[in-house]
Scaffold this motif. Structure first.
Motif, PDB file in Angstrom:
ATOM      1  N   LEU A   2      28.027  29.632   6.020  1.00 59.19           N
ATOM      2  CA  LEU A   2      26.712  30.212   6.295  1.00 59.19           C
ATOM      3  C   LEU A   2      26.458  31.440   5.431  1.00 59.19           C
ATOM      4  N   TRP A   3      27.519  32.227   5.157  1.00 57.41           N
ATOM      5  CA  TRP A   3      27.339  33.404   4.311  1.00 57.41           C
ATOM      6  C   TRP A   3      26.980  32.991   2.888  1.00 57.41           C
ATOM      7  N   THR A   4      27.554  31.881   2.423  1.00 55.07           N
ATOM      8  CA  THR A   4      27.233  31.389   1.084  1.00 55.07           C
ATOM      9  C   THR A   4      25.771  30.971   1.020  1.00 55.07           C
ATOM     10  N   LEU A   5      25.317  30.245   2.036  1.00 54.59           N
ATOM     11  CA  LEU A   5      23.917  29.820   2.085  1.00 54.59           C
ATOM     12  C   LEU A   5      22.991  31.030   2.143  1.00 54.59           C
ATOM     13  N   LEU A   6      23.360  32.009   2.945  1.00 48.76           N
ATOM     14  CA  LEU A   6      22.555  33.227   3.055  1.00 48.76           C
ATOM     15  C   LEU A   6      22.471  33.937   1.707  1.00 48.76           C
ATOM     16  N   VAL A  31      12.816  33.966   5.412  1.00 47.08           N
ATOM     17  CA  VAL A  31      12.893  33.694   6.842  1.00 47.08           C
ATOM     18  C   VAL A  31      14.097  32.818   7.157  1.00 47.08           C
ATOM     19  N   VAL A  32      14.335  31.799   6.337  1.00 47.56           N
ATOM     20  CA  VAL A  32      15.497  30.929   6.548  1.00 47.56           C
ATOM     21  C   VAL A  32      16.783  31.734   6.414  1.00 47.56           C
ATOM     22  N   ALA A  33      16.851  32.619   5.435  1.00 44.59           N
ATOM     23  CA  ALA A  33      18.046  33.440   5.240  1.00 44.59           C
ATOM     24  C   ALA A  33      18.277  34.346   6.447  1.00 44.59           C
ATOM     25  N   LEU A  34      17.225  34.923   6.991  1.00 45.86           N
ATOM     26  CA  LEU A  34      17.363  35.783   8.160  1.00 45.86           C
ATOM     27  C   LEU A  34      17.804  34.994   9.389  1.00 45.86           C
ATOM     28  N   VAL A  35      17.280  33.776   9.545  1.00 47.71           N
ATOM     29  CA  VAL A  35      17.690  32.924  10.668  1.00 47.71           C
ATOM     30  C   VAL A  35      19.166  32.585  10.544  1.00 47.71           C
ATOM     31  N   VAL A  36      19.614  32.260   9.342  1.00 51.58           N
ATOM     32  CA  VAL A  36      21.028  31.951   9.123  1.00 51.58           C
ATOM     33  C   VAL A  36      21.892  33.161   9.472  1.00 51.58           C
ATOM     34  N   VAL A  38      21.205  35.638  11.605  1.00 58.33           N
ATOM     35  CA  VAL A  38      21.206  35.851  13.054  1.00 58.33           C
ATOM     36  C   VAL A  38      22.102  34.830  13.745  1.00 58.33           C
ATOM     37  N   VAL A  39      22.013  33.564  13.343  1.00 57.33           N
ATOM     38  CA  VAL A  39      22.849  32.521  13.944  1.00 57.33           C
ATOM     39  C   VAL A  39      24.318  32.830  13.697  1.00 57.33           C
ATOM     40  N   ASN A  40      24.639  33.251  12.488  1.00 56.92           N
ATOM     41  CA  ASN A  40      26.031  33.559  12.157  1.00 56.92           C
ATOM     42  C   ASN A  40      26.532  34.740  12.988  1.00 56.92           C
ATOM     43  N   LEU A  41      25.718  35.751  13.145  1.00 56.52           N
ATOM     44  CA  LEU A  41      26.131  36.898  13.943  1.00 56.52           C
ATOM     45  C   LEU A  41      26.317  36.522  15.405  1.00 56.52           C
TER      46      LEU A  41
END
Length: 49
Positions: A2-6, A31-36, A38-41
């Motif tokens: 997820l960090w790579t995608l972000l 927005v997609v990066a921020l959602v990723v 938040v989900v990861n956190l």
């Protein structure tokens, strides 16, 4: 993963701001990066608890 995608999404967003191409796509990527993020956190906190 997820960090790579972000990171990729944020880089694409930053490049889009510099070049000025993409219009609304840049904001969607942000927005997609921020959602990723938040989900990861949230998943990290659940794993710790």
């Amino acid at each position: 993963m997820l960090w790579t995608l972000l990171l990729i999404l944020l880089l694409m967003w930053a490049l889009g701001l510099g070049v000025g191409v993409g219009g609304n796509l840049i904001h969607i990527l942000l927005v997609v990066a921020l959602v990723v993020l938040v989900v990861n956190l949230l998943q990290g906190r659940r794993a710790l608890g």
